[in-house]
Scaffold this active site. Structure first.
Site, PDB file in Angstrom:
ATOM      1  N   ASN A 141       0.867  -1.182   0.000  1.00 37.02           N
ATOM      2  CA  ASN A 141       0.000   0.000   0.000  1.00 37.02           C
ATOM      3  C   ASN A 141       0.902   1.230   0.000  1.00 37.02           C
ATOM      4  O   ASN A 141       1.457   1.589   1.028  1.00 37.02           O
ATOM      5  CB  ASN A 141      -0.893  -0.038   1.257  1.00 37.02           C
ATOM      6  CG  ASN A 141      -1.759   1.193   1.390  1.00 37.02           C
ATOM      7  OD1 ASN A 141      -1.809   2.024   0.477  1.00 37.02           O
ATOM      8  ND2 ASN A 141      -2.445   1.311   2.517  1.00 37.02           N
TER       9      ASN A 141
ATOM     10  N   LYS B 125       0.056   4.246  -0.435  1.00 36.34           N
ATOM     11  CA  LYS B 125      -0.643   5.435   0.099  1.00 36.34           C
ATOM     12  C   LYS B 125      -0.429   6.633  -0.837  1.00 36.34           C
ATOM     13  O   LYS B 125      -0.322   6.449  -2.045  1.00 36.34           O
ATOM     14  CB  LYS B 125      -0.184   5.701   1.533  1.00 36.34           C
ATOM     15  CG  LYS B 125      -0.352   4.454   2.411  1.00 36.34           C
ATOM     16  CD  LYS B 125      -0.222   4.699   3.869  1.00 36.34           C
ATOM     17  CE  LYS B 125      -0.409   3.371   4.602  1.00 36.34           C
ATOM     18  NZ  LYS B 125      -0.353   3.516   6.056  1.00 36.34           N
TER      19      LYS B 125
ATOM     20  N   HIS C 122      -9.853   1.059   4.722  1.00 40.96           N
ATOM     21  CA  HIS C 122      -8.593   1.297   5.447  1.00 40.96           C
ATOM     22  C   HIS C 122      -8.857   2.317   6.554  1.00 40.96           C
ATOM     23  O   HIS C 122      -9.641   3.251   6.368  1.00 40.96           O
ATOM     24  CB  HIS C 122      -7.534   1.809   4.470  1.00 40.96           C
ATOM     25  CG  HIS C 122      -6.166   1.852   5.069  1.00 40.96           C
ATOM     26  ND1 HIS C 122      -5.782   2.833   5.958  1.00 40.96           N
ATOM     27  CD2 HIS C 122      -5.105   1.015   4.937  1.00 40.96           C
ATOM     28  CE1 HIS C 122      -4.538   2.603   6.339  1.00 40.96           C
ATOM     29  NE2 HIS C 122      -4.106   1.498   5.737  1.00 40.96           N
TER      30      HIS C 122
ATOM     31  N   GLU D 238      -7.269   4.771   7.549  1.00 47.42           N
ATOM     32  CA  GLU D 238      -7.026   6.170   7.176  1.00 47.42           C
ATOM     33  C   GLU D 238      -8.213   6.734   6.399  1.00 47.42           C
ATOM     34  O   GLU D 238      -8.494   7.930   6.477  1.00 47.42           O
ATOM     35  CB  GLU D 238      -5.712   6.276   6.376  1.00 47.42           C
ATOM     36  CG  GLU D 238      -4.505   6.068   7.289  1.00 47.42           C
ATOM     37  CD  GLU D 238      -3.248   5.592   6.585  1.00 47.42           C
ATOM     38  OE1 GLU D 238      -3.184   5.608   5.344  1.00 47.42           O
ATOM     39  OE2 GLU D 238      -2.311   5.183   7.309  1.00 47.42           O
TER      40      GLU D 238
ATOM     41  N   GLU E  28      -5.764  -4.812  10.587  1.00 48.80           N
ATOM     42  CA  GLU E  28      -4.788  -3.738  10.763  1.00 48.80           C
ATOM     43  C   GLU E  28      -5.117  -2.938  12.018  1.00 48.80           C
ATOM     44  O   GLU E  28      -5.952  -2.025  11.965  1.00 48.80           O
ATOM     45  CB  GLU E  28      -4.822  -2.788   9.560  1.00 48.80           C
ATOM     46  CG  GLU E  28      -4.397  -3.422   8.261  1.00 48.80           C
ATOM     47  CD  GLU E  28      -3.756  -2.395   7.331  1.00 48.80           C
ATOM     48  OE1 GLU E  28      -2.648  -2.641   6.879  1.00 48.80           O
ATOM     49  OE2 GLU E  28      -4.369  -1.347   7.094  1.00 48.80           O
TER      50      GLU E  28
ATOM     51  N   GLY F 217       2.075   2.508  10.863  1.00 45.59           N
ATOM     52  CA  GLY F 217       3.074   3.572  10.757  1.00 45.59           C
ATOM     53  C   GLY F 217       3.750   3.927  12.063  1.00 45.59           C
ATOM     54  O   GLY F 217       4.435   4.956  12.150  1.00 45.59           O
TER      55      GLY F 217
ATOM     56  N   SER G 182       2.979  -1.838  10.504  1.00 45.48           N
ATOM     57  CA  SER G 182       4.408  -1.841  10.849  1.00 45.48           C
ATOM     58  C   SER G 182       5.112  -3.160  10.552  1.00 45.48           C
ATOM     59  O   SER G 182       5.995  -3.577  11.296  1.00 45.48           O
ATOM     60  CB  SER G 182       4.604  -1.450  12.322  1.00 45.48           C
ATOM     61  OG  SER G 182       4.213  -0.107  12.517  1.00 45.48           O
TER      62      SER G 182
ATOM     63  N   GLY H 180       4.611   1.494   4.930  1.00 44.05           N
ATOM     64  CA  GLY H 180       5.920   2.157   4.871  1.00 44.05           C
ATOM     65  C   GLY H 180       7.020   1.311   4.257  1.00 44.05           C
ATOM     66  O   GLY H 180       7.796   1.804   3.416  1.00 44.05           O
TER      67      GLY H 180
HETATM   68  P1  PGA Z   1       2.455   0.504   7.738  1.00 43.20           P
HETATM   69  O1  PGA Z   1       1.026   0.669   7.059  1.00 43.20           O
HETATM   70  O2  PGA Z   1       3.059  -0.760   7.210  1.00 43.20           O
HETATM   71  O3  PGA Z   1       3.217   1.741   7.329  1.00 43.20           O
HETATM   72  O4  PGA Z   1       2.232   0.453   9.212  1.00 43.20           O
HETATM   73  C1  PGA Z   1       0.198  -0.437   6.825  1.00 43.20           C
HETATM   74  C2  PGA Z   1      -1.092   0.035   6.202  1.00 43.20           C
HETATM   75  O5  PGA Z   1      -1.583   1.109   6.560  1.00 43.20           O
HETATM   76  O6  PGA Z   1      -1.669  -0.658   5.349  1.00 43.20           O
END
Ligand code: PGA
Length: 259
Positions: free
Chosen positions: A9, A11, A95, A97, A167, A173, A210, A232
């Site tokens: 992802n 983003k 998601h 976000e 998640e 993140g 993460s 990330g």
């Molecule tokens: P992250 O994000 O690996 O940066 O924690 C995962 C995601 O939001 O799908």
């Protein structure tokens, strides 16, 4: 056992040139890997260039969201039909976000799942608890509610076509993750729920939050974890390829241990 799934992802990152370079490095690095399903989800603006690059590679193209209608007066939105036209096969939906910054409700996620399925694409439904919900011991209740809402009124055949990602919001993140055992317990609950919704034993249940090269082995060693959704760490080809390799190795080890 089905091949593990690793979804990137990206983003709201990458220009088209950056996306092309990242996708090419991942594609080349995946050439010699074994049976693992890799899907790259660039931003909408880079779907075209990344899709062209991935053609014939076996790596899937995914999107990070979709609208719930096929077309219409929805300024700024992108529909499942338009995504299918670009060669997208998987769409991340719900998601955290999107839920947090774009006020997406369970009902909106449900409508999007319906639209994405209607277009013949695979919805990757994200669920996860906040830090406060976790502290209150409400993780199982929250993720079950989100999953049920997203898949409400679905026929078993439709449930079987979905993918799910657990998640935890507080792990995204932040560099923090639940223990592999905690992840496995949530995944087992989600699997039971998926079975109750129509016996969808083959739906991949991914973990996200993460994931890094250093923790992927322990997370993927859990039989209840079918792969990962990587944010990330997916922006660096070396780190992402290490995550893909780590996933494959953990699953291969688990398979040989099971005899
Ligand atoms: P992250 O994000 O690996 O940066 O924690 C995962 C995601 O939001 O799908």
């Amino acid at each position: 056992m089905a091949a593990p799934v690793v979804v990137a992802n990206w983003k709201m990152h990458t220009t088209r040139a950056e996306a092309r370079a990242l996708a090419a490095a991942v594609r080349d690095g995946c050439r010699t890997l074994g049976p693992v399903r890799v899907v790259l989800c660039p931003p909408f603006t880079a779907l075209g260039v990344v899709g062209e690059l991935l053609q014939g590679s076996g790596i899937g193209l995914g999107a990070q969201d979709a609208h719930w209608e096929a077309s219409g007066p929805f300024t700024g939105a992108v529909s499942p039909r338009q995504l299918a036209d670009l060669g997208v096969s998987v769409v991340i939906l719900g998601h955290s976000e999107r839920r947090q910054h774009f006020a997406e409700t369970d009902e909106v996620v449900r409508r999007k799942v319906t639209a994405v399925l209607a277009e013949g694409l695979t919805p990757l439904v994200c669920v996860g608890e906040t830090e406060a919900e976790r502290a209150a011991g409400r993780t199982a209740e929250v993720v079950t509610r989100q999953l049920r809402a997203a898949l409400a009124l679905r026929q078993p055949e439709a449930v079987a076509r979905c993918w799910v990602a657990y998640e935890p919001v507080w792990a995204i993140g932040t560099g923090r993750t639940p223990t592999p055992g905690e992840v496995a317990a949530v995944h087992e609950g989600l699997r039971r729920e998926l079975m109750a919704l129509g016996g969808a034993g083959g739906v991949p249940v991914l973990y996200g939050g993460s994931i890094r090269a250093g923790n992927v082995g322990a997370l993927m060693a859990e039989p209840a974890v079918d792969g990962g959704l990587v944010g990330g760490a997916s922006l660096s080809p070396d780190e992402f390829l290490a995550v893909v390799r780590g996933t494959l190795e953990a699953k291969t080890r688990a398979r040989s241990a099971a005899g």
